[in-house]
Design a protein around this motif. Structure first.
Motif, PDB file in Angstrom:
ATOM      1  N   GLN A  69      43.538  39.891  33.664  1.00 29.40           N
ATOM      2  CA  GLN A  69      42.145  40.089  34.049  1.00 29.40           C
ATOM      3  C   GLN A  69      41.959  39.911  35.558  1.00 29.40           C
ATOM      4  OE1 GLN A  69      39.303  37.524  32.089  1.00 29.40           O
ATOM      5  NE2 GLN A  69      37.608  38.921  32.475  1.00 29.40           N
ATOM      6  N   LEU A  70      42.624  38.890  36.124  1.00 29.92           N
ATOM      7  CA  LEU A  70      42.546  38.657  37.562  1.00 29.92           C
ATOM      8  C   LEU A  70      43.159  39.821  38.333  1.00 29.92           C
ATOM      9  CD1 LEU A  70      41.928  36.838  40.008  1.00 29.92           C
ATOM     10  CD2 LEU A  70      44.142  35.715  39.622  1.00 29.92           C
ATOM     11  N   VAL A  71      44.342  40.267  37.893  1.00 28.17           N
ATOM     12  CA  VAL A  71      45.006  41.403  38.543  1.00 28.17           C
ATOM     13  C   VAL A  71      44.103  42.631  38.490  1.00 28.17           C
ATOM     14  CG1 VAL A  71      46.978  42.968  38.456  1.00 28.17           C
ATOM     15  CG2 VAL A  71      47.323  40.521  38.067  1.00 28.17           C
ATOM     16  N   SER A  72      43.495  42.857  37.330  1.00 27.89           N
ATOM     17  CA  SER A  72      42.611  44.009  37.158  1.00 27.89           C
ATOM     18  C   SER A  72      41.413  43.939  38.094  1.00 27.89           C
ATOM     19  CB  SER A  72      42.130  44.081  35.704  1.00 27.89           C
ATOM     20  OG  SER A  72      41.222  45.145  35.525  1.00 27.89           O
ATOM     21  N   HIS A  73      40.820  42.759  38.218  1.00 27.28           N
ATOM     22  CA  HIS A  73      39.668  42.597  39.110  1.00 27.28           C
ATOM     23  C   HIS A  73      40.043  42.896  40.556  1.00 27.28           C
ATOM     24  CE1 HIS A  73      37.194  39.807  36.257  1.00 27.28           C
ATOM     25  NE2 HIS A  73      37.170  41.071  35.896  1.00 27.28           N
ATOM     26  N   VAL A  74      41.189  42.378  40.995  1.00 23.47           N
ATOM     27  CA  VAL A  74      41.609  42.570  42.384  1.00 23.47           C
ATOM     28  C   VAL A  74      41.864  44.049  42.665  1.00 23.47           C
ATOM     29  CG1 VAL A  74      43.419  42.085  44.077  1.00 23.47           C
ATOM     30  CG2 VAL A  74      42.533  40.240  42.638  1.00 23.47           C
ATOM     31  N   TYR A  75      42.531  44.736  41.743  1.00 22.53           N
ATOM     32  CA  TYR A  75      42.847  46.137  41.995  1.00 22.53           C
ATOM     33  C   TYR A  75      41.634  47.044  41.839  1.00 22.53           C
ATOM     34  CZ  TYR A  75      47.731  45.261  42.806  1.00 22.53           C
ATOM     35  OH  TYR A  75      48.903  44.830  43.366  1.00 22.53           O
ATOM     36  N   GLY A  99      46.008  21.622  45.177  1.00 20.24           N
ATOM     37  CA  GLY A  99      44.716  21.370  44.558  1.00 20.24           C
ATOM     38  C   GLY A  99      43.707  22.463  44.823  1.00 20.24           C
ATOM     39  N   THR A 100      43.947  23.279  45.842  1.00 22.90           N
ATOM     40  CA  THR A 100      43.077  24.432  46.093  1.00 22.90           C
ATOM     41  C   THR A 100      43.425  25.542  45.113  1.00 22.90           C
ATOM     42  OG1 THR A 100      43.023  23.882  48.450  1.00 22.90           O
ATOM     43  CG2 THR A 100      42.277  26.074  47.815  1.00 22.90           C
ATOM     44  N   ASP A 101      42.450  26.109  44.453  1.00 18.93           N
ATOM     45  CA  ASP A 101      42.673  27.180  43.486  1.00 18.93           C
ATOM     46  C   ASP A 101      42.295  28.513  44.134  1.00 18.93           C
ATOM     47  OD1 ASP A 101      42.701  28.990  41.374  1.00 18.93           O
ATOM     48  OD2 ASP A 101      42.013  27.495  39.909  1.00 18.93           O
ATOM     49  N   ALA A 102      43.308  29.340  44.408  1.00 17.19           N
ATOM     50  CA  ALA A 102      43.056  30.610  45.090  1.00 17.19           C
ATOM     51  C   ALA A 102      42.287  31.589  44.208  1.00 17.19           C
ATOM     52  CB  ALA A 102      44.365  31.232  45.547  1.00 17.19           C
ATOM     53  N   ALA A 103      42.364  31.423  42.889  1.00 24.27           N
ATOM     54  CA  ALA A 103      41.559  32.271  42.005  1.00 24.27           C
ATOM     55  C   ALA A 103      40.079  31.933  42.155  1.00 24.27           C
ATOM     56  CB  ALA A 103      42.004  32.102  40.555  1.00 24.27           C
ATOM     57  N   LYS A 139      31.709  39.487  49.897  1.00 16.58           N
ATOM     58  CA  LYS A 139      32.263  40.822  50.177  1.00 16.58           C
ATOM     59  C   LYS A 139      33.642  40.768  50.825  1.00 16.58           C
ATOM     60  CE  LYS A 139      28.399  42.598  48.683  1.00 16.58           C
ATOM     61  NZ  LYS A 139      28.332  43.183  47.317  1.00 16.58           N
ATOM     62  N   ILE A 140      34.433  39.741  50.478  1.00 19.37           N
ATOM     63  CA  ILE A 140      35.804  39.609  50.977  1.00 19.37           C
ATOM     64  C   ILE A 140      36.738  39.564  49.776  1.00 19.37           C
ATOM     65  CG2 ILE A 140      37.438  38.173  52.257  1.00 19.37           C
ATOM     66  CD1 ILE A 140      35.033  37.040  53.803  1.00 19.37           C
ATOM     67  N   SER A 141      37.746  40.423  49.757  1.00 17.24           N
ATOM     68  CA  SER A 141      38.694  40.468  48.647  1.00 17.24           C
ATOM     69  C   SER A 141      40.067  39.992  49.113  1.00 17.24           C
ATOM     70  CB  SER A 141      38.804  41.895  48.099  1.00 17.24           C
ATOM     71  OG  SER A 141      39.751  41.960  47.050  1.00 17.24           O
ATOM     72  N   ILE A 142      40.669  39.087  48.341  1.00 12.15           N
ATOM     73  CA  ILE A 142      42.017  38.585  48.611  1.00 12.15           C
ATOM     74  C   ILE A 142      42.873  38.783  47.363  1.00 12.15           C
ATOM     75  CG2 ILE A 142      41.210  36.856  50.271  1.00 12.15           C
ATOM     76  CD1 ILE A 142      41.642  34.758  47.970  1.00 12.15           C
ATOM     77  N   ALA A 143      44.161  38.574  47.492  1.00 13.66           N
ATOM     78  CA  ALA A 143      45.080  38.632  46.350  1.00 13.66           C
ATOM     79  C   ALA A 143      45.594  37.220  46.075  1.00 13.66           C
ATOM     80  CB  ALA A 143      46.241  39.572  46.648  1.00 13.66           C
ATOM     81  N   PRO A 144      45.061  36.525  45.050  1.00 13.39           N
ATOM     82  CA  PRO A 144      45.507  35.162  44.750  1.00 13.39           C
ATOM     83  C   PRO A 144      46.984  35.108  44.376  1.00 13.39           C
ATOM     84  CG  PRO A 144      43.431  35.652  43.637  1.00 13.39           C
ATOM     85  CD  PRO A 144      43.950  36.947  44.185  1.00 13.39           C
ATOM     86  N   GLY A 145      47.651  34.018  44.783  1.00 14.45           N
ATOM     87  CA  GLY A 145      49.084  33.876  44.541  1.00 14.45           C
ATOM     88  C   GLY A 145      49.476  33.879  43.084  1.00 14.45           C
ATOM     89  N   ARG A 146      48.539  33.506  42.233  1.00 15.99           N
ATOM     90  CA  ARG A 146      48.799  33.474  40.791  1.00 15.99           C
ATOM     91  C   ARG A 146      49.230  34.829  40.238  1.00 15.99           C
ATOM     92  NH1 ARG A 146      50.129  33.620  36.597  1.00 15.99           N
ATOM     93  NH2 ARG A 146      49.327  32.860  34.614  1.00 15.99           N
TER      94      ARG A 146
END
Length: 470
Positions: free
Chosen positions: A96-102, A411-415, A425-432
């Motif tokens: 779901q996360l991958v889908s959202h980012v793409y 402890g920081t959650d990139a998701a 309005k900023i999109s990143i690619a979380p390491g997960r």
């Protein structure tokens, strides 16, 4: 040596002297007149050299005094830690996360730090359009017929000629064209594995490859990976008898940007050949080097055809053209059979257009400009992150490619950071996204492929502030 190449060669030499500490902050550089005399170049070319270095924040100009090495040419942060995957598929890919980012791709109102391709503004669109028109005139059957199964011969010749840059010594008959780089990798993986087999890869790794492996029912064995030198050779040696296939992005991998040393590439080829384990080499970023020359590939050391070398122009020239290729070595017939079943023929006109662009010399001219921009972006990103991100941030030091890997405090959650950033309005690619293991939750990949502007700098600073608030 062309004028364009001459100025870039001089600028690269001065950059290297600054980065290695031979030229130190505050040192005065030779005058433009001296550079002209020493290098045998015109005043305009010498001025271009210094303008280039100024744009990278490596030097500064002082009126009536000359040019000096900048006080802080590059603010170094610690490197991210070497990955330590557990050796087990501990959790599924966050689909779901991958889908959202793409899904963010193509949205005009977002700052797309998440998309690992060059922005259209950095690509020679007008020249490519001319190549398309020329291809439509020159192709038989007006470009509407099928290409041969192996692919456009003109393109295969052009790729074979370019292989001499990295010691590949390929001929046109050694190459099969594909519908992009992932199609090349997909054909290789399908040809060489069956459900239940084990594939060894670096970690972190492009999520598309992880998804593909899972869809084929493969067990993915992620190997410890250093952010500069790539996979741990001892870790590969320890598991080589357990694996059926190995896949490595040897030059400037995404997301780490690491580049395997030549001796490691040679050792990997020898080790895998000894144990009859095929190697899929994804060399899609090899042309995006920041140094003086293109790194060689594992295929350079392949004497038996055990390396399947894959690449494309998707990360360098035309993402939407879907033009890729594979040099499959001794597995050529298996790849051709699968291509016949799954693809049959690639798009004739885009292959012909890319072939024409490569043959004209336009590709090399474009690459020199693109590499310059990406290297300059890397410096700007690094300095901005060093000055504006939370304490404890670590970043990679890529020597090429399109990616910067950022490791935030534990402890920081990139998701969660993604969700907070997308509201701004900023999109990143979380390491997960880049692992099947319980790791990289506090990491993210940022694309270097955006034009650097004051607005982009402000957006990167804003991302740092959001990270600091989590």
């Amino acid at each position: 040596m062309t004028k364009d190449y001459k100025y870039q060669h001089i600028a690269q030499n001065i950059t290297r002297l600054i980065k290695t500490g031979v030229l130190k902050p505050g040192d005065k550089l030779p005058s433009i007149r001296t550079i002209c005399q020493e290098q045998g170049i015109s005043m305009n070319t010498a001025k271009r050299v210094y303008l280039e270095l100024e744009s990278k924040a490596l030097i500064i100009s002082r009126p009536q005094s000359g040019y000096f090495v900048a006080q802080v040419p590059l603010r170094q942060l610690p490197l991210p830690a070497t990955s330590h995957p557990s050796g087990k598929d501990s959790r599924p890919l966050p689909v779901q996360l991958v889908s959202h980012v793409y899904k963010d791709m193509g949205k005009k109102n977002l700052t797309l730090f998440s998309v690992g391709i060059p922005a259209p503004e950095l690509l020679p669109v007008a020249k490519l359009n001319k190549c398309l028109l020329k291809a439509s005139r020159e192709l038989k059957e007006s470009s509407v017929g099928y290409e041969s199964l192996q692919g456009n011969e003109k393109l295969r010749r052009a790729i074979a000629r370019r292989s001499f840059m990295w010691g590949g010594s390929l001929g046109p008959d050694d190459i099969i064209t594909t519908s992009g780089g992932m199609n090349a990798i997909s054909l290789c993986m399908m040809a060489l594995t069956k459900s239940g087999d084990t594939i060894a890869t670096e970690s972190p790794l492009y999520p598309g490859i992880l998804q593909l492996a899972q869809s084929l029912g493969l067990r993915v064995l992620e190997l410890p990976t250093h952010p500069q030198t790539g996979i741990d050779l001892q870790a590969l040696k320890a598991v080589v008898k357990e694996i059926d296939l190995c896949l490595l992005v040897t030059n400037f991998s995404t997301p780490l940007g690491c580049c395997m040393p030549d001796e490691n590439k040679k050792a990997v080829v020898k080790l895998l050949e000894k144990h009859h384990v095929p190697l899929i080499e994804d060399d899609i970023y090899g042309d995006l080097y920041f140094g003086p020359s293109r790194p060689i590939s594992c295929k350079s050391f392949d004497k038996t055809g055990n390396v399947l070398w894959c690449s494309s122009v998707s990360k360098t020239l035309a993402p939407g053209y879907r033009v890729g290729w594979v040099s499959p070595g001794r597995y050529k017939e298996q790849i051709l059979r699968l291509k016949h079943l799954h693809v049959l023929s690639n798009t004739a006109i885009t292959q012909e257009a890319v072939a024409g662009f490569l043959e004209s010399g336009g590709y090399d001219h474009h690459l020199r400009r693109l590499r310059d921009i990406l290297q300059t972006n890397c410096i700007h990103y690094t300095n901005t992150i060093a000055s504006g991100f939370p304490a404890g941030t670590r970043i990679s030091r890529p020597q090429g490619g399109l990616s910067l890997w950022v490791e935030l405090q534990k402890g920081t959650d990139a998701a969660v950071l993604y969700e907070a950033a997308i509201r701004q309005k900023i999109s990143i690619a979380p390491g997960r996204m880049f692992t099947l293991q319980k790791q990289f939750d506090n990491c993210m990949r940022l694309s270097l492929g955006l034009p650097w502007t004051e607005q982009l700098q402000r957006r990167l600073q804003q991302l740092g502030r959001i990270a600091g608030q989590l």
